[in-house]
Motif scaffolding. Structure first.
Motif, PDB file in Angstrom:
ATOM      1  N   ASP A 112      53.213   4.834  46.859  1.00  0.00           N
ATOM      2  CA  ASP A 112      53.525   6.253  47.042  1.00  0.00           C
ATOM      3  C   ASP A 112      52.276   7.111  47.170  1.00  0.00           C
ATOM      4  OD1 ASP A 112      56.199   6.022  47.182  1.00  0.00           O
ATOM      5  OD2 ASP A 112      56.638   6.827  45.185  1.00  0.00           O
ATOM      6  N   HIS A 307      59.080   9.829  57.791  1.00  0.00           N
ATOM      7  CA  HIS A 307      59.114   9.710  56.334  1.00  0.00           C
ATOM      8  C   HIS A 307      60.211  10.603  55.756  1.00  0.00           C
ATOM      9  CE1 HIS A 307      57.390   8.652  52.450  1.00  0.00           C
ATOM     10  NE2 HIS A 307      57.595   9.917  52.094  1.00  0.00           N
ATOM     11  N   ALA A 311      64.098   9.652  53.876  1.00  0.00           N
ATOM     12  CA  ALA A 311      64.140   9.870  52.418  1.00  0.00           C
ATOM     13  C   ALA A 311      65.527   9.581  51.836  1.00  0.00           C
ATOM     14  CB  ALA A 311      63.710  11.295  52.089  1.00  0.00           C
ATOM     15  N   TRP A 312      66.586  10.032  52.536  1.00  0.00           N
ATOM     16  CA  TRP A 312      67.929   9.840  51.979  1.00  0.00           C
ATOM     17  C   TRP A 312      68.300   8.361  51.954  1.00  0.00           C
ATOM     18  CZ3 TRP A 312      72.146   7.675  54.408  1.00  0.00           C
ATOM     19  CH2 TRP A 312      72.047   7.496  55.798  1.00  0.00           C
ATOM     20  N   ARG A 314      66.128   5.802  51.495  1.00  0.00           N
ATOM     21  CA  ARG A 314      65.429   5.205  50.348  1.00  0.00           C
ATOM     22  C   ARG A 314      66.133   5.560  49.041  1.00  0.00           C
ATOM     23  NH1 ARG A 314      61.171   7.176  53.453  1.00  0.00           N
ATOM     24  NH2 ARG A 314      60.789   8.976  52.094  1.00  0.00           N
ATOM     25  N   GLU A 315      66.543   6.811  48.951  1.00  0.00           N
ATOM     26  CA  GLU A 315      67.203   7.289  47.739  1.00  0.00           C
ATOM     27  C   GLU A 315      68.557   6.591  47.544  1.00  0.00           C
ATOM     28  OE1 GLU A 315      66.607   8.948  45.230  1.00  0.00           O
ATOM     29  OE2 GLU A 315      68.564   9.625  44.489  1.00  0.00           O
ATOM     30  N   ALA A 317      69.578   3.682  48.763  1.00  0.00           N
ATOM     31  CA  ALA A 317      69.416   2.258  48.470  1.00  0.00           C
ATOM     32  C   ALA A 317      68.992   2.064  47.018  1.00  0.00           C
ATOM     33  CB  ALA A 317      68.389   1.640  49.423  1.00  0.00           C
ATOM     34  N   ARG A 318      68.136   2.942  46.546  1.00  0.00           N
ATOM     35  CA  ARG A 318      67.661   2.819  45.172  1.00  0.00           C
ATOM     36  C   ARG A 318      68.799   3.087  44.185  1.00  0.00           C
ATOM     37  NH1 ARG A 318      65.579   5.742  41.393  1.00  0.00           N
ATOM     38  NH2 ARG A 318      65.843   7.631  42.594  1.00  0.00           N
ATOM     39  N   TYR A 320      71.964   2.680  44.725  1.00  0.00           N
ATOM     40  CA  TYR A 320      72.881   1.536  44.797  1.00  0.00           C
ATOM     41  C   TYR A 320      72.334   0.366  43.977  1.00  0.00           C
ATOM     42  CZ  TYR A 320      75.520  -2.384  46.710  1.00  0.00           C
ATOM     43  OH  TYR A 320      76.308  -3.502  46.844  1.00  0.00           O
ATOM     44  N   GLY A 321      71.043   0.105  44.149  1.00  0.00           N
ATOM     45  CA  GLY A 321      70.410  -0.988  43.421  1.00  0.00           C
ATOM     46  C   GLY A 321      70.493  -0.785  41.911  1.00  0.00           C
ATOM     47  N   GLU A 322      70.257   0.442  41.485  1.00  0.00           N
ATOM     48  CA  GLU A 322      70.304   0.741  40.039  1.00  0.00           C
ATOM     49  C   GLU A 322      71.723   0.600  39.500  1.00  0.00           C
ATOM     50  OE1 GLU A 322      68.397   4.531  39.639  1.00  0.00           O
ATOM     51  OE2 GLU A 322      66.377   3.635  39.787  1.00  0.00           O
TER      52      GLU A 322
ATOM     53  N   MET B   1      64.940  15.985  45.825  1.00  0.00           N
ATOM     54  CA  MET B   1      65.423  14.608  45.965  1.00  0.00           C
ATOM     55  C   MET B   1      64.521  13.648  45.185  1.00  0.00           C
ATOM     56  SD  MET B   1      66.258  12.495  49.430  1.00  0.00           S
ATOM     57  CE  MET B   1      67.872  13.213  49.734  1.00  0.00           C
ATOM     58  N   ASN B   2      65.148  12.702  44.552  1.00  0.00           N
ATOM     59  CA  ASN B   2      64.383  11.738  43.768  1.00  0.00           C
ATOM     60  C   ASN B   2      63.847  10.641  44.688  1.00  0.00           C
ATOM     61  OD1 ASN B   2      63.400   9.889  42.028  1.00  0.00           O
ATOM     62  ND2 ASN B   2      65.227   9.746  40.745  1.00  0.00           N
ATOM     63  N   ASP B   3      62.577  10.753  45.070  1.00  0.00           N
ATOM     64  CA  ASP B   3      62.021   9.814  46.041  1.00  0.00           C
ATOM     65  C   ASP B   3      61.100   8.811  45.347  1.00  0.00           C
ATOM     66  OD1 ASP B   3      61.838   8.709  48.490  1.00  0.00           O
ATOM     67  OD2 ASP B   3      60.544  10.229  49.369  1.00  0.00           O
ATOM     68  N   GLU B   5      59.548   5.331  43.920  1.00  0.00           N
ATOM     69  CA  GLU B   5      59.335   4.057  44.621  1.00  0.00           C
ATOM     70  C   GLU B   5      60.395   3.021  44.283  1.00  0.00           C
ATOM     71  OE1 GLU B   5      54.646   3.304  45.562  1.00  0.00           O
ATOM     72  OE2 GLU B   5      55.494   2.384  43.806  1.00  0.00           O
ATOM     73  N   TRP B   6      60.718   2.191  45.260  1.00  0.00           N
ATOM     74  CA  TRP B   6      61.530   1.015  44.979  1.00  0.00           C
ATOM     75  C   TRP B   6      60.703   0.039  44.146  1.00  0.00           C
ATOM     76  CZ3 TRP B   6      63.172   0.023  50.756  1.00  0.00           C
ATOM     77  CH2 TRP B   6      64.191   0.911  51.101  1.00  0.00           C
ATOM     78  N   ALA B  30      64.945  -2.230  46.968  1.00  0.00           N
ATOM     79  CA  ALA B  30      65.815  -1.528  46.030  1.00  0.00           C
ATOM     80  C   ALA B  30      66.645  -2.494  45.193  1.00  0.00           C
ATOM     81  CB  ALA B  30      66.735  -0.568  46.792  1.00  0.00           C
ATOM     82  N   ASP B  31      66.901  -3.707  45.723  1.00  0.00           N
ATOM     83  CA  ASP B  31      67.639  -4.696  44.935  1.00  0.00           C
ATOM     84  C   ASP B  31      67.232  -6.108  45.380  1.00  0.00           C
ATOM     85  OD1 ASP B  31      69.269  -5.568  47.184  1.00  0.00           O
ATOM     86  OD2 ASP B  31      70.432  -3.730  46.919  1.00  0.00           O
ATOM     87  N   MET B  34      67.907  -7.163  49.083  1.00  0.00           N
ATOM     88  CA  MET B  34      66.994  -6.482  49.994  1.00  0.00           C
ATOM     89  C   MET B  34      65.582  -7.068  49.872  1.00  0.00           C
ATOM     90  SD  MET B  34      65.784  -2.531  50.178  1.00  0.00           S
ATOM     91  CE  MET B  34      67.276  -1.659  50.513  1.00  0.00           C
TER      92      MET B  34
END
Lengths: 330, 95
Positions: A112, A307, A311-312, A314-315, A317-318, A320-322, B1-3, B5-6, B30-31, B34
């Motif tokens: 980042d 970039h 952003a949406w 990346r957000e 996917a994150r 969902y992963g969490e 927005m919460n950006d 890092e993965w 992210a998982d 992926m």
């Protein structure tokens, strides 16, 4: 192991506070002199770490921005074969950027932070990617000259004292060779085509030759970082040595294509066995580095937009992963 | 927005059957699925592998380089663990 401690700011600061003893520095230099590789968690001088972060991240940014001039021709490649090849090449550039970011991360800087520095303009990328690709022949010239110059620069980096960077470079060099050949192949075909096609190839060489020579950086007399980087075995050859090697191997290739290198002072020196070449326009180089090249603003605007637009994704996917991880834990 | 890092994953690749997995580099994902997909796209574009392991970098436990000599010291003075330690009399074969 390598990269989990991302923002190690506190650690770096304490090192800067004069904790580097002469004995530590001396022991480090001895390891480097003995051609031992330095690995991620080994002790290293703070300046060595900073130099590598600057160099590797610049290199990574160059790969990422470097996708733009070639990406410009993806939808207009002259055949399906050329399009498939160019797609593979641009994908490789993305891959190279990722190898390099991951090797820089081993030095304790986060992805980042590096991306933020690129987007804010604080970090630089190679001057060459600020020139436009106005014809298909430019794609040939980029592969042949730009990737050719990159190979010259990168082969010695495979022996860099920092292990993770050296290993990334080995991988990259294997792939660059395909890049250079596909570029030469494009020009070879154009040079054996119609008069107009050959003229297009010559025009591309005229525009890309000098910017390619600038890729090696300032002359040795002007280069700020060179001496220390050589002592640390980050660099193995000086900018001017590499530039000379590039000219020596590339001029005969231009001859094979039947193209003329746009330099009136170019001359083979029988005594030294090297080509003598004309003065580089360093003012142009400085302007492009400062952000005033033909495409700097366009390149940065496009990168920032990509970039922001992503952003949406990346957000999402994150998130969902969490959520999946939380479900599994429950 | 919460950006933010993965998470970071380390990537290990078996280049062909019969060889062990070897560290190739790292990627962000992210998982887990992926992470496998990104590892494939990043590190095996030229069929460099037949199997990929990915593991969260934060899950790896590593020895400390600063402690290297102390950590590996117990092995250093046991040279009798190597076959070259032993003198074999002349005339003895197949040993």
């Amino acid at each position: 192991m390598y990269t989990q401690g991302l923002d190690q700011k506190g650690q770096s600061d304490s090192r800067r506070d004069g904790l580097e003893s002469a004995a530590d520095l001396d022991a480090f230099q001895k390891r480097v002199d003995a051609e031992e590789k330095i690995e991620a968690k080994d002790w290293m001088p703070e300046a060595y770490r900073r130099t590598l972060i600057r160099q590797i991240s610049q290199h990574a940014h160059s790969e990422i921005i470097g996708m733009q001039p070639e990406g410009n021709w993806l939808t207009r490649a002259p055949s399906l074969k050329r399009k498939a090849i160019l797609l593979a090449k641009v994908q490789d550039e993305a891959g190279h950027g990722l190898y390099l970011y991951s090797s820089a991360e081993t030095l304790g800087v986060s992805r980042d932070e590096m991306v933020a520095d690129l987007l804010s303009g604080k970090a630089k990328y190679s001057s060459i990617f600020n020139y436009p690709t106005v014809t298909w022949a430019d794609i040939g010239a980029i592969g042949w000259l730009v990737d050719g110059a990159a190979i010259m620069n990168q082969i010695p980096l495979c022996r860099c004292s920092y292990g993770p960077y050296a290993r990334a470079m080995v991988r990259i060099c294997k792939e660059e060779s395909f890049h250079q050949r596909q570029g030469f192949d494009i020009l070879h075909e154009l040079c054996n085509g119609t008069v107009e096609q050959k003229a297009m190839a010559q025009d591309a060489l005229n525009r890309w030759w000098w910017p390619s020579l600038m890729m090696f950086g300032p002359s040795d007399a002007e280069s700020r970082h060179s001496a220390q980087s050589m002592a640390w075995k980050i660099k193995r050859f000086s900018n001017d040595e590499l530039r000379q090697k590039f000219v020596d191997v590339t001029v005969p290739q231009a001859g094979f294509l039947g193209l003329t290198v746009p330099d009136d002072d170019l001359e083979f020196d029988e005594e030294t066995g090297h080509y003598r070449f004309g003065e580089i326009d360093w003012q142009e180089f400085i302007e492009v580095i400062k952000g005033n090249g033909p495409c700097n603003k366009q390149r940065m605007a496009k990168r920032r937009k990509a970039h922001d637009d992503g952003a949406w994704v990346r957000e999402a996917a994150r998130a969902y992963g969490e959520k999946q991880a939380a479900k599994q834990a429950a | 927005m919460n950006d933010k890092e993965w998470p970071l994953y380390e990537v290990f690749i078996r280049s062909k059957s019969g060889l062990s997995h070897r560290h190739a580099g790292s990627i962000h994902a992210a998982d887990d699925q992926m992470a496998l997909d990104h590892a494939r796209d990043t590190y095996t574009r030229r069929t460099e592998g037949v199997s990929i392991w990915v593991v969260r970098s934060s899950q790896i436990v590593a020895s400390d380089p600063a402690e290297t000599s102390a950590f590996f010291e117990p092995a250093e003075d046991k040279i009798y663990r190597h076959p070259t330690f032993y003198d074999i009399p002349d005339g003895v074969e197949n040993l």
